[in-house]
Design a protein around this motif. Structure first.
Motif, PDB file in Angstrom:
ATOM      1  N   ASN A 159       0.832  -1.188   0.000  1.00 23.87           N
ATOM      2  CA  ASN A 159       0.000   0.000   0.000  1.00 23.87           C
ATOM      3  C   ASN A 159       0.877   1.253   0.000  1.00 23.87           C
ATOM      4  OD1 ASN A 159      -1.593   2.249   1.565  1.00 23.87           O
ATOM      5  ND2 ASN A 159      -3.131   0.837   0.757  1.00 23.87           N
ATOM      6  N   THR A 160       0.688   2.112  -0.989  1.00 26.16           N
ATOM      7  CA  THR A 160       1.545   3.287  -1.132  1.00 26.16           C
ATOM      8  C   THR A 160       1.258   4.339  -0.065  1.00 26.16           C
ATOM      9  OG1 THR A 160      -0.037   4.239  -2.708  1.00 26.16           O
ATOM     10  CG2 THR A 160       1.784   2.928  -3.606  1.00 26.16           C
ATOM     11  N   HIS A 161       0.006   4.444   0.389  1.00 23.83           N
ATOM     12  CA  HIS A 161      -0.307   5.408   1.437  1.00 23.83           C
ATOM     13  C   HIS A 161       0.458   5.056   2.713  1.00 23.83           C
ATOM     14  CE1 HIS A 161      -3.389   7.564  -0.739  1.00 23.83           C
ATOM     15  NE2 HIS A 161      -3.981   6.433  -1.052  1.00 23.83           N
TER      16      HIS A 161
ATOM     17  N   ALA B  16       6.939   5.275  -2.364  1.00 21.21           N
ATOM     18  CA  ALA B  16       5.566   5.706  -2.608  1.00 21.21           C
ATOM     19  C   ALA B  16       5.475   6.627  -3.820  1.00 21.21           C
ATOM     20  CB  ALA B  16       5.012   6.406  -1.365  1.00 21.21           C
ATOM     21  N   SER B  17       6.487   7.495  -3.984  1.00 26.41           N
ATOM     22  CA  SER B  17       6.480   8.427  -5.104  1.00 26.41           C
ATOM     23  C   SER B  17       6.627   7.714  -6.439  1.00 26.41           C
ATOM     24  CB  SER B  17       7.587   9.459  -4.917  1.00 26.41           C
ATOM     25  OG  SER B  17       7.658  10.320  -6.029  1.00 26.41           O
TER      26      SER B  17
ATOM     27  N   PRO C 261       0.654  10.641  -4.236  1.00 21.39           N
ATOM     28  CA  PRO C 261       0.891  12.079  -4.045  1.00 21.39           C
ATOM     29  C   PRO C 261       1.463  12.424  -2.678  1.00 21.39           C
ATOM     30  CG  PRO C 261      -1.454  11.594  -3.939  1.00 21.39           C
ATOM     31  CD  PRO C 261      -0.788  10.331  -4.368  1.00 21.39           C
ATOM     32  N   VAL C 262       1.141  11.634  -1.648  1.00 22.80           N
ATOM     33  CA  VAL C 262       1.696  11.892  -0.323  1.00 22.80           C
ATOM     34  C   VAL C 262       3.203  11.662  -0.338  1.00 22.80           C
ATOM     35  CG1 VAL C 262       1.499  11.365   2.124  1.00 22.80           C
ATOM     36  CG2 VAL C 262      -0.494  11.105   0.645  1.00 22.80           C
ATOM     37  N   GLY C 263       3.616  10.586  -0.990  1.00 26.11           N
ATOM     38  CA  GLY C 263       5.046  10.324  -1.116  1.00 26.11           C
ATOM     39  C   GLY C 263       5.741  11.384  -1.950  1.00 26.11           C
ATOM     40  N   GLN C 264       5.103  11.838  -3.020  1.00 27.24           N
ATOM     41  CA  GLN C 264       5.695  12.883  -3.853  1.00 27.24           C
ATOM     42  C   GLN C 264       5.870  14.174  -3.062  1.00 27.24           C
ATOM     43  OE1 GLN C 264       2.791  12.922  -6.946  1.00 27.24           O
ATOM     44  NE2 GLN C 264       3.693  11.211  -8.087  1.00 27.24           N
ATOM     45  N   SER C 265       4.862  14.521  -2.271  1.00 28.93           N
ATOM     46  CA  SER C 265       4.961  15.724  -1.458  1.00 28.93           C
ATOM     47  C   SER C 265       6.070  15.582  -0.414  1.00 28.93           C
ATOM     48  CB  SER C 265       3.626  16.001  -0.766  1.00 28.93           C
ATOM     49  OG  SER C 265       3.700  17.152   0.037  1.00 28.93           O
TER      50      SER C 265
END
Length: 770
Positions: free
Chosen positions: A355-357, A387-388, A393-397
């Motif tokens: 799970n990426t989140h 995650a990115s 998007p959470v990982g990218q941020s």
């Protein structure tokens, strides 16, 4: 001798007056003040106990003529008992035995206070908090100011102690004399409280200047106070956007008892825990973020008074489990350390499942660090990158934050901008906020206030406090937009109302649900003074229902009217209608139909309220406070039906009544009354025409009743023929004969069917005869 010599010199010119001059009466000089010898203290403790201080004394090359705190970290006064301290090292404290005893008691009280405060912050059980507040009361009795403040507020609000407004007032008055800003605020000394740095006092003054409550209305003064509070609130907010504020209206709770308050019960959370333990990845991630948010709140919250904790779950998948909630509340379940452990465990299980989140939030935990999980930028970077790479998007941020501030990697504004753009394109609020910050400050890009304004607006739509704060700063200074004090104040007010004190809203709501109306009312009153519109309307509702005991019956309606007025000024439609009702019926004021019409018209035109339109229609119909006009009454009734489906039934009844009135008025205009009075029914129908009429009506009524009874007679439906038993198997020879005679067998079946139909017709005839 010096004094006498000066006096003689002054008298000389007086005695040598020229001839003819009048002697002036000089004012009497005050008697000379005798200089009292300076009291030399006797030191207590140190290396020269009981010896007197020597002034001046030499300390590190500087002469001191009085006791000093230099060279000490605890702020205690001391002096030397010989001239050269640096050489002799003879010294002691400048305090008497009584002062030393008081100091020891104060230190003991401070230690007890800190111990109780740590225990309060470490527990969420109501019974334990009640016991701890009893201990805090004993500390307050020793004169500890902070303990007295907490105990006074607990008595005022009824939090974990029996509500005692009188005792709380006495304690606040004592504290106010001692200069406590919190006590001055509680006693409505808002200016003194604000000067003392109390943020709640600043917020109250900001609201009063904004609305002109008790002071001249001044947008600039309101801006000054609100900005100061907003600066502090924004500095305490993490990048997750802060906690949500649940604005529950008691009026809506009563009128819609089936509606939910947005709170999750403990058994529902246990259900999600069950799903998580069974391996459900989404439940693991959701509960992991819940515990993570609780950990973040518990780290910043210092009061320890809040039972219910509200956090915003901003990930998209939360809607799968929590439907329209996306606001999770956890009650009396975990201690902070166990929460961190559970959050880490849930995220780890979900991350291992891909799970990426979960990967992104594990990176967040390592990036921020805690007592349970030490900060580790390298590990955080690995999770963010995983995650990115999978498009989260959470990982990218998070990766963008790492490059922006150089956490685990060299600072690279280009890469930070790249990852923030990717997160923003997917609607992630952190990416939008950071993009706005980069454009606003010109970090890695050319400064562009229009782009900054665009991304701050996008982030504010998701409810991020820092986005509201940045927009408020831009409107307050006129940066990138036309300066607007009014808009800046509204934005700063939004930020201020999401400070830690906003959690008092849920505490007050909990008190109301438990039947502690007075405790809830006092808490809502304080929040109402701070400018919370929901609190103002809730105060008015409680007073309107006459559920408060702390105010007399004569005070309830005037106070309710005051708070309905303040809530209406902030745009609450129901409050505006309530103002119309109060002036219509004379609650807390004189009956004033014209003022009622004004409030109803404002609610109708500004908020398009169906209730206000209906009320205007009624007042037009009756001519109350306005010219009577049946046509306008019908128009407002029709508008109300169009504005709300719930108004269609009362509008239909009102229109029926209006139609009848209109018909009667029309007939009255035709002077039919005189025509009817001229008709003599005795001459037309005979002297007993009323008996004939009653007989005809009775016959018609009997005919209708007989006809309906005949229609409702029970007709037994025909019974379906019972299925014939299956014939026994025949020998092969009989089967061949049966196949050879199909026509005869068919005739036999036809005869049987005809016979059954005749029997059914006979049964129906018998039933009809009966």
């Amino acid at each position: 001798m010096r004094f006498l010599r000066q006096k003689t010199e002054k008298q000389t010119p007086v005695d040598g007056l020229l001839e003819g001059e009048e002697k002036e009466d000089l004012p009497e000089q005050p008697p000379p003040v005798e200089e009292k010898p300076k009291e030399v203290p006797v030191v207590n403790g140190g290396t020269a106990h009981g010896e007197p201080c020597i002034f001046p004394f030499l300390f590190q090359g500087t002469e001191y003529y009085d006791c000093t705190t230099d060279g000490r970290g605890d702020g205690r006064l001391w002096c030397a008992t010989s001239y050269d301290y640096d050489q002799d090292k003879k010294w002691g404290f400048c305090e008497t035995e009584e002062q030393a005893q008081q100091r020891l008691q104060a230190e003991e009280a401070e230690e007890q206070y800190q111990t109780v405060l740590r225990m309060l912050n470490a527990t969420t059980r109501k019974t334990q908090k009640k016991e701890l507040y009893e201990k805090l009361l004993k500390v307050a009795e020793k004169g500890h100011q902070k303990a007295m403040e907490k105990v006074a507020y607990a008595m005022l609000f009824g939090d974990y102690m029996n509500q005692n407004v009188t005792k709380a007032k006495e304690m606040f008055e004592k504290l106010a004399i001692e200069g406590s800003p919190k006590a001055q605020t509680a006693l409505v000394y808002y200016t003194f409280g604000a000067l003392g740095g109390n943020l709640v006092a600043h917020m109250i003054l900001g609201y009063r200047y904004w609305g002109g409550v008790g002071v001249p209305q001044s947008c600039e003064s309101a801006l000054t106070h609100y900005r100061l509070v907003a600066n502090q609130v924004a500095s305490d907010v993490s990048l997750t956007g802060g906690s949500a504020v649940q604005r529950i209206r008691l009026l809506d709770e009563v009128e819609n008892p089936g509606s939910t308050s947005g709170m999750l019960e403990e058994d529902l959370i246990q259900y999600y825990q069950f799903l998580a333990e069974k391996g459900d990845v989404q439940a693991q991630v959701g509960l992991g973020q819940l515990h993570l948010a609780w950990r973040t709140w518990s780290r910043t919250e210092s009061s320890g008074d809040i039972i219910v904790v509200t956090v915003v779950i901003v990930v998209t998948f939360c809607q799968r489990f929590f439907s329209r909630y996306c606001i999770l509340v956890i009650v009396n379940v975990f201690l902070p350390l166990s929460i961190q452990q559970r959050a880490y465990d849930y995220f780890t299980h979900a991350a291992n499942a891909g799970n990426t989140h979960a990967m992104a939030f594990l990176g967040k935990m390592y990036s921020e660090g805690s007592e349970f999980l030490p900060q580790n930028n390298e590990t955080a970077l690995q999770y963010f990158k995983k995650a990115s790479d999978l498009g989260n998007p959470v990982g990218q941020s998070g990766l963008g934050m790492a490059y922006l501030y150089g956490r685990g990697v060299p600072v690279n504004y280009e890469l930070a901008l790249k990852y923030f753009q990717k997160a923003a394109e997917q609607g992630w609020v952190d990416g939008q906020l950071q993009l706005g910050t980069m454009y606003y400050n010109g970090i890695g890009v050319k400064r562009d206030y229009k782009q900054a304004l665009k991304f701050f607006n996008l982030a504010s739509q998701a409810g991020h406090i820092l986005a509201f704060y940045n927009l408020a700063q831009m409107h307050a200074t006129g940066t990138g937009v036309m300066r607007s004090c009014h808009t800046a104040v509204e934005l700063f007010k939004n930020v201020c109302e999401r400070g830690r004190w906003s959690e008092r809203l849920m505490t007050a709501y909990g008190s109301f649900k438990e039947g502690e109306t007075d405790a809830a009312l006092v808490q809502y009153l304080l929040l109402a003074e701070q400018g919370y519109e929901v609190a103002q309307s809730n105060v008015a509702f409680v007073l309107d229902q006459k559920g408060a005991k702390i105010f007399s019956e004569n005070e309830t309606y005037p106070r309710a009217l005051l708070h309905w007025t303040r809530a209406a000024a902030q745009g609450y439609t129901v409050a505006r209608i309530k103002l119309g009702d109060y002036h219509f019926y004379g609650y807390g004021t004189d009956v004033d139909y014209e003022t009622a019409v004004i409030h109803y018209r404002l609610a109708s035109e500004q908020q398009h309220s169906a209730q206000a339109m209906f009320n205007l229609g009624y007042m037009h119909e009756k001519g109350l406070g306005i010219k009577q006009d049946i046509h306008l009454a019908k128009r407002f009734y029709d508008m109300a039906a169009e504005a709300s489906p719930d108004a269609q039934v009362p509008v239909f009844l009102a229109l029926c009544k209006l139609g009848l009135i209109y018909t009667l008025q029309y007939l009255q205009d035709l002077n039919l009354k005189e025509l009817i009075s001229q008709v003599d029914l005795d001459q037309l129908l005979g002297p007993e025409w009323d008996l004939y009429l009653m007989t005809v009506i009775a016959l018609l009524l009997g005919t209708v009743i007989a006809y309906r009874q005949r229609q409702h007679q029970i007709i037994v439906p025909p019974r379906p023929p019972a299925p014939a038993p299956a014939p026994p198997p025949r020998p092969p020879q009989e089967q061949s004969q049966a196949q050879a005679e199909p026509q005869g067998e068919g005739e036999t079946q036809a005869q049987g069917a005809a016979q059954e139909e005749e029997e059914e017709e006979e049964e129906q005839q018998q039933q009809q005869q009966q």
